[in-house]
Write an enzyme that holds these catalytic residues in place. Structure first.
Site, PDB file in Angstrom:
ATOM      1  N   HIS A  76       0.827  -1.207   0.000  1.00 18.31           N
ATOM      2  CA  HIS A  76       0.000   0.000   0.000  1.00 18.31           C
ATOM      3  C   HIS A  76       0.870   1.270   0.000  1.00 18.31           C
ATOM      4  CE1 HIS A  76      -3.106  -2.978   0.635  1.00 18.31           C
ATOM      5  NE2 HIS A  76      -2.405  -3.424   1.661  1.00 18.31           N
ATOM      6  N   GLU A 113      -2.200   0.103   7.903  1.00 23.05           N
ATOM      7  CA  GLU A 113      -1.340  -0.935   7.335  1.00 23.05           C
ATOM      8  C   GLU A 113      -0.188  -0.347   6.539  1.00 23.05           C
ATOM      9  OE1 GLU A 113      -1.605  -4.832   4.337  1.00 23.05           O
ATOM     10  OE2 GLU A 113      -3.388  -3.606   4.717  1.00 23.05           O
ATOM     11  N   HIS A 168       2.705  -7.201   4.513  1.00 23.74           N
ATOM     12  CA  HIS A 168       1.332  -6.758   4.716  1.00 23.74           C
ATOM     13  C   HIS A 168       0.887  -7.041   6.150  1.00 23.74           C
ATOM     14  CE1 HIS A 168       0.196  -5.891   0.500  1.00 23.74           C
ATOM     15  NE2 HIS A 168       1.166  -6.756   0.230  1.00 23.74           N
ATOM     16  N   GLU A 246       1.443 -11.894   5.580  1.00 26.16           N
ATOM     17  CA  GLU A 246       0.486 -11.172   6.408  1.00 26.16           C
ATOM     18  C   GLU A 246       1.012 -11.320   7.826  1.00 26.16           C
ATOM     19  OE1 GLU A 246      -1.831  -9.367   5.302  1.00 26.16           O
ATOM     20  OE2 GLU A 246      -2.563 -10.175   3.391  1.00 26.16           O
TER      21      GLU A 246
END
Length: 281
Positions: A76, A113, A168, A246
């Site tokens: 992101h 995030e 992430h 993750e």
């Protein structure tokens, strides 16, 4: 990386596809950020980042990652929410079309995030460099827009990365906790040569991350901390060994507390570096 938020405004669109210019950007540093407005978003720069605790090779020993190139992809970006037109643009990921990028999720206390992934990357980069690796980031700061998932994959490909790690934090139901590593599924004619090495990279990252952080495998998805997917552009389009991690569920109170803690993020970064060292060493 599941929950997404939209913003407003829409400057000039991102570059539609990274090509040879992306590699040039890896070595051409400039003071500008990667936000929109008047041109393509810079694909990557080897940005200076804060130092992390001493790690790597003991004095007088050979650097275990000398000659290796590692691409770190902090998921992101901080400017994504304010530029929905660019971020929502559909791109080809082989198995379909998806948004160029997303805003990501956040903890209940508002730690986003995009900031988490940037913070972990900031701790990870110098550890790998002390091990002798050349480290390339897919974005230079946490204030820009994008790059698209297609561009992020191209950065690793054009850098001829020995390993690509996309960082992430998940946005699953608050009842679920733990981490998992995502590896590319086979897309014949596209990633045949990297599926097997990516699986080894995934296992090495998983084992080192669990050992270094003490976090459990995800209770809500994957199996034994590993998942294979063919719907992620960053993996589908990679011609280099690549995995996503993750690092925890940002919507879970316990995971969020760890992910929001600077000292614990350093543990995460050290564990990720150990996983890359296991794979490349």
């Amino acid at each position: 990386m599941r929950a997404h938020r939209a913003g407003s405004a829409s400057p000039a669109p991102l570059a539609h596809r990274a090509g040879p210019a992306a590699l040039a950007l890896l070595t051409a540093l400039s003071a500008a950020g990667c936000g929109g407005g008047g041109g393509a978003v810079p694909a990557a720069r080897e940005a200076a980042l804060p130092a992390s605790p001493p790690s790597g090779s003991p004095s007088g020993t050979a650097a275990p990652l000398a000659g290796k190139t590692v691409v770190i992809d902090p998921g992101h970006n901080g400017g994504n929410a304010a530029h929905p037109k660019e971020i929502n643009r559909q791109v080809d990921i082989i198995t379909g079309r998806k948004a160029c990028n997303t805003t990501g999720t956040e903890t209940a206390d508002g730690y986003p995030e995009h900031a988490f992934t940037w913070d972990v990357a900031g701790d990870l980069k110098p550890i790998l460099e002390r091990m002798g690796a050349k480290v390339v980031l897919t974005r230079p700061n946490d204030k820009g827009v994008g790059p698209c998932v297609t561009e992020r994959a191209a950065i690793g490909n054009e850098a001829r990365a020995d390993a690509v790690l996309s960082i992430h934090g998940d946005g699953a139901a608050p009842s679920g906790h733990g981490f998992h590593v995502i590896m590319p599924g086979l897309l014949r004619g596209h990633n045949d040569d990297v599926v097997k090495p990516s699986a080894k990279l995934g296992r090495d990252i998983r084992d080192a991350y669990r050992a270094g952080t003490g976090m459990p495998y995800a209770t809500y998805t994957a199996k034994n901390g590993l998942a294979t997917r063919t719907d992620l552009g960053g993996l589908n389009l990679s011609t280099r060994p690549a995995v996503f991690i993750e690092c925890g569920n940002m919507r879970n109170k316990g995971d969020a507390a760890k992910m929001s803690d600077a000292a614990f993020r350093k543990r995460m970064a050290a564990a990720l570096a150990d996983g890359i060292r296991r794979y490349l060493g």
